[in-house]
Design an enzyme around this catalytic site. Structure first.
Site, PDB file in Angstrom:
ATOM      1  N   TYR A  81       0.881  -1.000  -0.074  1.00  0.00           N
ATOM      2  CA  TYR A  81      -0.025  -0.023   0.067  1.00  0.00           C
ATOM      3  C   TYR A  81       1.032   1.355   0.136  1.00  0.00           C
ATOM      4  O   TYR A  81       1.778   1.303   0.728  1.00  0.00           O
ATOM      5  CB  TYR A  81      -0.721   0.105   1.277  1.00  0.00           C
ATOM      6  CG  TYR A  81      -2.246  -0.872   1.174  1.00  0.00           C
ATOM      7  CD1 TYR A  81      -3.203  -0.667   0.697  1.00  0.00           C
ATOM      8  CD2 TYR A  81      -1.672  -2.219   1.693  1.00  0.00           C
ATOM      9  CE1 TYR A  81      -4.268  -1.772   0.692  1.00  0.00           C
ATOM     10  CE2 TYR A  81      -2.735  -3.296   1.756  1.00  0.00           C
ATOM     11  CZ  TYR A  81      -4.160  -2.931   1.264  1.00  0.00           C
ATOM     12  OH  TYR A  81      -4.927  -3.968   0.966  1.00  0.00           O
ATOM     13  N   CYS A 116      -0.342   7.592 -10.536  1.00  0.00           N
ATOM     14  CA  CYS A 116      -0.553   6.516  -9.612  1.00  0.00           C
ATOM     15  C   CYS A 116      -2.038   6.376  -9.708  1.00  0.00           C
ATOM     16  O   CYS A 116      -2.871   7.258  -9.455  1.00  0.00           O
ATOM     17  CB  CYS A 116      -0.043   7.040  -8.052  1.00  0.00           C
ATOM     18  SG  CYS A 116      -0.089   5.730  -7.034  1.00  0.00           S
ATOM     19  N   TYR A 154      -1.678   0.301 -11.715  1.00  0.00           N
ATOM     20  CA  TYR A 154      -2.255  -1.222 -11.294  1.00  0.00           C
ATOM     21  C   TYR A 154      -3.639  -1.607 -12.305  1.00  0.00           C
ATOM     22  O   TYR A 154      -4.216  -0.705 -12.690  1.00  0.00           O
ATOM     23  CB  TYR A 154      -2.652  -1.645 -10.048  1.00  0.00           C
ATOM     24  CG  TYR A 154      -3.274  -0.583  -9.326  1.00  0.00           C
ATOM     25  CD1 TYR A 154      -4.605  -0.526  -9.481  1.00  0.00           C
ATOM     26  CD2 TYR A 154      -2.523   0.733  -8.510  1.00  0.00           C
ATOM     27  CE1 TYR A 154      -5.341   0.541  -8.712  1.00  0.00           C
ATOM     28  CE2 TYR A 154      -2.788   1.571  -8.062  1.00  0.00           C
ATOM     29  CZ  TYR A 154      -4.422   1.518  -8.006  1.00  0.00           C
ATOM     30  OH  TYR A 154      -5.150   2.470  -7.350  1.00  0.00           O
TER      31      TYR A 154
END
Length: 257
Positions: A38, A215, A257
């Site tokens: 994380y 991100c 991701y």
């Protein structure tokens, strides 16, 4: 979305790093759960300024699979269900890709979707909410935050407070895809919002002290490339080659991701 503060004791970290969390219990094979990484959402001092806590931004994962079964994400649900005082196994910190630049006069362009805001909250706290003897931010920080609905705008009040505190040093743009559209009636994704400033962004990207950080969801990367391809071509520059140069000089940093 949940904001989790872990009392980490002596676990020094830098803005832009991540920690691993190992959920309690075992997997279906009777083995300990694998760690999940994380991004840290707090500055190196932590939200309480004592360098003893780590803040995480966590989305509870629950979905129905093809067989109609409800599946819960192991670590996200573990973290979201924690009670105050519970013990948590952590590893790290790790990560070099998203480290905050040390230059206090740098232009820092931050592109985030959803919980991808986490590392940028750590940057911005250091820039605007804290005082340091050896660091005072004097550059331009520009955040683009994309979310599906306005009620999922994480840290909205904090971000708007920073903008009030430092109007000359912080620019803030939201892209709310299910509620906003551009002039052409297209859904407002992060790349759609960026396109409204594309000429200005391109000029910034040609400067030696501009750093870009991305991100969140991988899908935004292609949309941003599409914007830059045309802009670079107008100057006779191949964007993909130019982006490689930026990456080499640590001015283009991606964690998706």
């Amino acid at each position: 979305m949940y904001w989790v503060v872990v009392h980490a004791g002596e676990v020094p970290y830098r803005e832009g790093q991540s920690i691993g969390v190992i959920a309690d219990g075992e997997d279906k094979n009777g083995k300990p759960h694998k760690l999940r990484l994380y991004s840290i959402a707090s500055s190196a001092l932590g939200d309480f300024g004592d360098s003893k806590t780590v803040s995480l931004c966590v989305k509870r994962l629950v979905y129905t699979n093809d067989q109609g079964e409800v599946v819960k994400g192991v670590c996200s649900n573990f973290l979201c269900d924690l009670k105050p005082g519970a013990e948590v196994k952590i590893t790290g910190p790790v990560g070099k890709e998203m480290l905050m630049p040390k230059d206090p006069n740098a232009t820092i362009i931050m592109l985030a979707t959803g919980t991808g805001i986490a590392p940028f909250r750590s940057f911005l706290w250091k820039m605007f909410f804290e005082e340091h003897e050896d660091y005072k931010y004097t550059g331009l920080a520009w955040l683009f935050l994309g979310v599906p609905t306005s009620d999922t705008l994480l840290y909205k009040e904090e971000l708007e407070k920073m903008k009030e505190m430092a109007p000359d040093n912080f620019r803030l743009d939201f892209a709310v895809s299910r509620e906003q559209t551009n002039a052409a009636g297209e859904k407002m994704y992060i790349q759609t919002r960026m396109a409204e400033y594309k000429e200005e962004l391109w000029e910034l990207l040609k400067k030696d002290n501009t750093y870009v950080y991305m991100c969140g969801l991988k899908g935004m990367e292609k949309g941003i490339d599409d914007i830059m391809l045309d802009l670079a071509a107008k100057d006779g520059i191949n964007w993909l080659d130019y982006k490689k140069q930026l990456k080499k000089s640590e001015q283009w940093n991606v964690e998706v991701y």
